[in-house]
Scaffold this motif. Structure first.
Motif, PDB file in Angstrom:
ATOM      1  N   HIS A 207       1.057  -0.693   0.291  1.00 42.69           N
ATOM      2  CA  HIS A 207      -0.144  -0.246   0.772  1.00 42.69           C
ATOM      3  C   HIS A 207       1.263   1.373  -0.285  1.00 42.69           C
ATOM      4  CE1 HIS A 207      -0.756  -0.940   4.898  1.00 42.69           C
ATOM      5  NE2 HIS A 207       0.688   0.040   4.696  1.00 42.69           N
TER       6      HIS A 207
ATOM      7  N   ALA B 261       0.437   5.424   0.768  1.00 41.01           N
ATOM      8  CA  ALA B 261       0.381   7.028   1.680  1.00 41.01           C
ATOM      9  C   ALA B 261      -0.839   7.475   0.286  1.00 41.01           C
ATOM     10  CB  ALA B 261       0.998   8.068   1.862  1.00 41.01           C
ATOM     11  N   ARG B 262      -2.254   7.804   0.784  1.00 41.33           N
ATOM     12  CA  ARG B 262      -3.642   8.191  -0.638  1.00 41.33           C
ATOM     13  C   ARG B 262      -2.801   9.368  -0.867  1.00 41.33           C
ATOM     14  NH1 ARG B 262      -8.473   6.742  -1.327  1.00 41.33           N
ATOM     15  NH2 ARG B 262      -7.806   5.420   0.477  1.00 41.33           N
TER      16      ARG B 262
ATOM     17  N   VAL C 224      -4.832   4.792   3.053  1.00 42.35           N
ATOM     18  CA  VAL C 224      -3.473   4.434   2.242  1.00 42.35           C
ATOM     19  C   VAL C 224      -4.428   3.992   1.043  1.00 42.35           C
ATOM     20  CG1 VAL C 224      -2.014   4.103   3.817  1.00 42.35           C
ATOM     21  CG2 VAL C 224      -3.737   2.187   3.633  1.00 42.35           C
TER      22      VAL C 224
END
Length: 207
Positions: free
Chosen positions: A68, A70-71, A158
């Motif tokens: 994943h 970080a957004r 995420v």
């Protein structure tokens, strides 16, 4: 990756050992404008035996990678549906020209690396949650339990990805292009090093 025959590794168990032993990998793709993007990130490697193949070096083994981002990472937006390269770096070390028995020689770098290719897919919900939990179990098995509310808050920050591996290439550059005496000399120097990584590399150099 340039793969001379001397250095090409096709044994799926050796490739998977590198991937699992060095899970902090570089995830690489391009954005919509063709600019390269790369993020170093812990990657979970999952293997299913007897279903399909992952490249010439892993016949009969289906490999899937999960991670994943970080957004807010621009690569999180670029990855879905794009061809993706994941690079796992095993032990590596400088080989001094003076270590060889034969001459003349030049210095070089010995190393182990595995490259996985496929098309990244975004995953959500229960699968994303299980990826986060599996990464925690694998990388920090002694970590205390996480409260459900805190876990959900972390997951909202995420974006999680799955990559069914289409091809898997391994390069084990371990002085195979040198004579036995030179390989033994390189091995001895690395075995005498104070660095764990050097000694790990020495253990891989063939007789």
């Amino acid at each position: 990756m340039y793969l001379p025959a001397d250095f090409r590794e096709q044994d799926p168990e050796r490739l998977l050992s590198v991937m699992r032993g060095a899970p902090f990998a570089a995830v690489i793709c391009s954005d919509a404008q063709g600019e390269p993007l790369a993020t170093p990130v812990p990657v979970l490697t999952t293997v299913t035996r007897g279903e399909g193949r992952a490249g010439d070096g892993a016949a009969g083994v289906a490999v899937t990678l999960h991670w994943h981002l970080a957004r807010g990472n621009p690569q999180a937006e670029a990855l879905p549906g794009r061809s993706t390269l994941v690079v796992f770096q095993g032990p590596h070390a400088l080989v001094d020209a003076g270590w060889y028995v034969s001459a003349p020689q030049v210095g070089t770098w010995n190393y182990v690396t595995v490259q996985a290719r496929g098309q990244a897919e975004r995953v959500e919900g229960d699968e994303a949650r299980e990826v986060a939990r599996a990464l925690t179990r694998t990388l920090t098995p002694d970590a205390p339990g996480i409260p459900a509310e805190f876990e959900e808050r972390m997951l909202r920050g995420v974006v999680t990805f799955r990559l069914p591996v289409r091809s898997l290439d391994g390069k084990f550059k371990l002085s195979q292009n040198k004579g036995a005496a030179d390989r033994a000399a390189v091995r001895a120097h690395l075995q005498g090093s104070a660095r764990d990584e050097d000694r790990a590399l020495a253990a891989l150099i063939p007789d």
